[in-house]
Design a protein around this motif. Structure first.
Motif, PDB file in Angstrom:
ATOM      1  N   ALA A 187     144.975  41.426 -64.339  1.00 31.76           N
ATOM      2  CA  ALA A 187     143.894  42.186 -64.928  1.00 31.76           C
ATOM      3  C   ALA A 187     144.284  42.530 -66.229  1.00 31.76           C
ATOM      4  N   HIS A 188     143.172  42.985 -66.955  1.00 29.48           N
ATOM      5  CA  HIS A 188     143.087  43.671 -68.191  1.00 29.48           C
ATOM      6  C   HIS A 188     143.947  42.608 -69.500  1.00 29.48           C
ATOM      7  N   PHE A 189     144.683  43.381 -70.038  1.00 31.56           N
ATOM      8  CA  PHE A 189     145.505  42.720 -71.146  1.00 31.56           C
ATOM      9  C   PHE A 189     146.254  41.341 -70.676  1.00 31.56           C
ATOM     10  N   PHE A 190     147.155  41.596 -69.624  1.00 28.90           N
ATOM     11  CA  PHE A 190     147.684  40.401 -69.201  1.00 28.90           C
ATOM     12  C   PHE A 190     146.979  39.201 -68.654  1.00 28.90           C
ATOM     13  N   LYS A 191     145.838  39.511 -68.047  1.00 25.20           N
ATOM     14  CA  LYS A 191     145.241  38.349 -67.539  1.00 25.20           C
ATOM     15  C   LYS A 191     144.848  37.297 -68.378  1.00 25.20           C
ATOM     16  N   GLU A 192     144.667  37.683 -69.791  1.00 29.49           N
ATOM     17  CA  GLU A 192     144.449  36.588 -70.913  1.00 29.49           C
ATOM     18  C   GLU A 192     145.774  36.183 -71.358  1.00 29.49           C
ATOM     19  N   GLY A 193     146.909  36.403 -70.774  1.00 31.62           N
ATOM     20  CA  GLY A 193     148.028  36.005 -71.556  1.00 31.62           C
ATOM     21  C   GLY A 193     148.532  34.625 -71.819  1.00 31.62           C
ATOM     22  N   PHE A 194     147.731  33.738 -71.023  1.00 34.26           N
ATOM     23  CA  PHE A 194     147.812  32.354 -71.247  1.00 34.26           C
ATOM     24  C   PHE A 194     147.356  31.902 -72.664  1.00 34.26           C
ATOM     25  N   VAL A 195     146.633  32.767 -73.594  1.00 39.30           N
ATOM     26  CA  VAL A 195     146.265  32.453 -74.715  1.00 39.30           C
ATOM     27  C   VAL A 195     147.503  32.678 -75.692  1.00 39.30           C
ATOM     28  N   GLY A 196     148.442  33.084 -75.398  1.00 39.23           N
ATOM     29  CA  GLY A 196     149.686  33.296 -76.162  1.00 39.23           C
ATOM     30  C   GLY A 196     150.365  31.873 -76.355  1.00 39.23           C
ATOM     31  N   VAL A 197     150.319  30.907 -75.092  1.00 32.54           N
ATOM     32  CA  VAL A 197     150.540  29.530 -75.405  1.00 32.54           C
ATOM     33  C   VAL A 197     150.119  28.878 -76.509  1.00 32.54           C
ATOM     34  N   SER A 198     148.748  29.099 -76.536  1.00 34.68           N
ATOM     35  CA  SER A 198     148.092  28.510 -77.757  1.00 34.68           C
ATOM     36  C   SER A 198     148.249  29.047 -78.989  1.00 34.68           C
ATOM     37  N   PHE A 199     148.627  30.312 -78.887  1.00 35.97           N
ATOM     38  CA  PHE A 199     149.169  30.871 -80.244  1.00 35.97           C
ATOM     39  C   PHE A 199     150.508  30.091 -80.628  1.00 35.97           C
ATOM     40  N   PHE A 200     151.429  30.034 -79.665  1.00 30.97           N
ATOM     41  CA  PHE A 200     152.698  29.271 -80.137  1.00 30.97           C
ATOM     42  C   PHE A 200     152.502  27.813 -80.661  1.00 30.97           C
ATOM     43  N   PHE A 201     151.558  27.136 -80.167  1.00 35.98           N
ATOM     44  CA  PHE A 201     151.439  25.952 -80.514  1.00 35.98           C
ATOM     45  C   PHE A 201     150.677  25.806 -82.025  1.00 35.98           C
ATOM     46  N   VAL A 202     149.841  26.715 -82.022  1.00 33.29           N
ATOM     47  CA  VAL A 202     149.103  26.940 -83.384  1.00 33.29           C
ATOM     48  C   VAL A 202     150.288  27.342 -84.408  1.00 33.29           C
ATOM     49  N   LEU A 203     151.245  28.146 -84.141  1.00 35.24           N
ATOM     50  CA  LEU A 203     152.425  28.524 -84.883  1.00 35.24           C
ATOM     51  C   LEU A 203     153.263  27.757 -85.243  1.00 35.24           C
ATOM     52  N   SER A 204     153.374  26.598 -84.298  1.00 40.60           N
ATOM     53  CA  SER A 204     154.226  25.497 -84.351  1.00 40.60           C
ATOM     54  C   SER A 204     153.768  24.637 -85.502  1.00 40.60           C
ATOM     55  N   GLY A 205     152.339  24.134 -85.572  1.00 40.86           N
ATOM     56  CA  GLY A 205     151.680  23.531 -86.558  1.00 40.86           C
ATOM     57  C   GLY A 205     151.971  24.089 -87.920  1.00 40.86           C
ATOM     58  N   PHE A 206     151.713  25.419 -87.982  1.00 38.45           N
ATOM     59  CA  PHE A 206     151.686  25.886 -89.246  1.00 38.45           C
ATOM     60  C   PHE A 206     153.295  25.795 -89.845  1.00 38.45           C
ATOM     61  N   ILE A 207     154.429  26.315 -89.060  1.00 33.88           N
ATOM     62  CA  ILE A 207     155.728  26.248 -89.531  1.00 33.88           C
ATOM     63  C   ILE A 207     156.259  24.969 -89.622  1.00 33.88           C
TER      64      ILE A 207
END
Length: 208
Positions: free
Chosen positions: A30-50
């Protein structure tokens, strides 16, 4: 700018870690960690940028070849992946079936990072389950040099991103919930828009 983006890795890594701790305590579901999966998208986006930041101009100006880029990416991904895979085989006592040939098919799919193209959990989460994200990165790295002609202007990248994003969102809407993970969440092709967003952010970074 780059240091700031990189420092965000810790925050999103903790979100991903927390999202997997629901097996320990229901608080993490629940709460903050329930949406933790968006972190994966962040790393994919960061990968594209880097990747765009480090290699786009070099490839455009022919300072490095596609082969050099691919070799560097393979050397970064596969050795550690193979190491963790064999550790998982030894320690995990992974069993998919009594049939040895069935086990071998699962192992080869994981070994070659092609397991997430098969929309079955016993494939895309087999052995070392977090490696599914490496399957996505592998596709991103393979495609990146071919995106260089499109990367000259942000509009061309948008023309590629928009239809893919629409297809993914539409497809998820019409897919049964229990099948979304296999067809849309772990599939490298459907995670490709995340990588393109990172390339678009690099254009924005260059603009300023």
């Amino acid at each position: 700018m780059i240091n700031t983006l990189t420092s965000l890795r810790f925050l999103f890594a903790m979100m991903i870690f927390g999202a997997h701790c629901y097996v320990i305590d229901s608080f993490f579901d629940a709460h903050f960690f329930k949406e933790g999966f968006v972190g994966v998208s962040f790393f994919f986006v960061l990968s594209g940028f880097i990747i765009a930041y480090n290699y786009q101009h070099k490839l455009q100006e022919n300072k490095i070849s596609k082969r050099t880029f691919w070799v560097a990416r393979i050397a970064r991904v596969y050795p550690l992946h193979w190491l963790t895979l064999f550790i998982a085989v030894i320690l995990g006592n992974y069993v998919v079936a009594s049939d040895c040939m069935d086990w071998l098919k699962h192992f080869l799919a994981s070994f070659t990072l092609t397991n997430t193209y098969i929309p079955k959990a016993d494939y895309f989460f087999s052995f070392n389950s977090p490696s599914w994200s490496l399957c996505c990165e592998q596709l991103f790295y393979f495609c990146f040099p071919f995106l260089i002609p499109l990367a000259k202007t942000y509009k061309r990248l948008l023309y590629l991103f928009i239809p893919i994003a629409i297809i993914v969102v539409t497809g998820m809407y019409f897919t049964p919930e229990d099948e979304i993970k296999g067809y849309w969440y772990v599939n490298p092709v459907t995670r490709f828009p995340d990588f393109i967003v990172g390339m678009l952010l690099f254009h924005l970074y260059n603009f300023f």
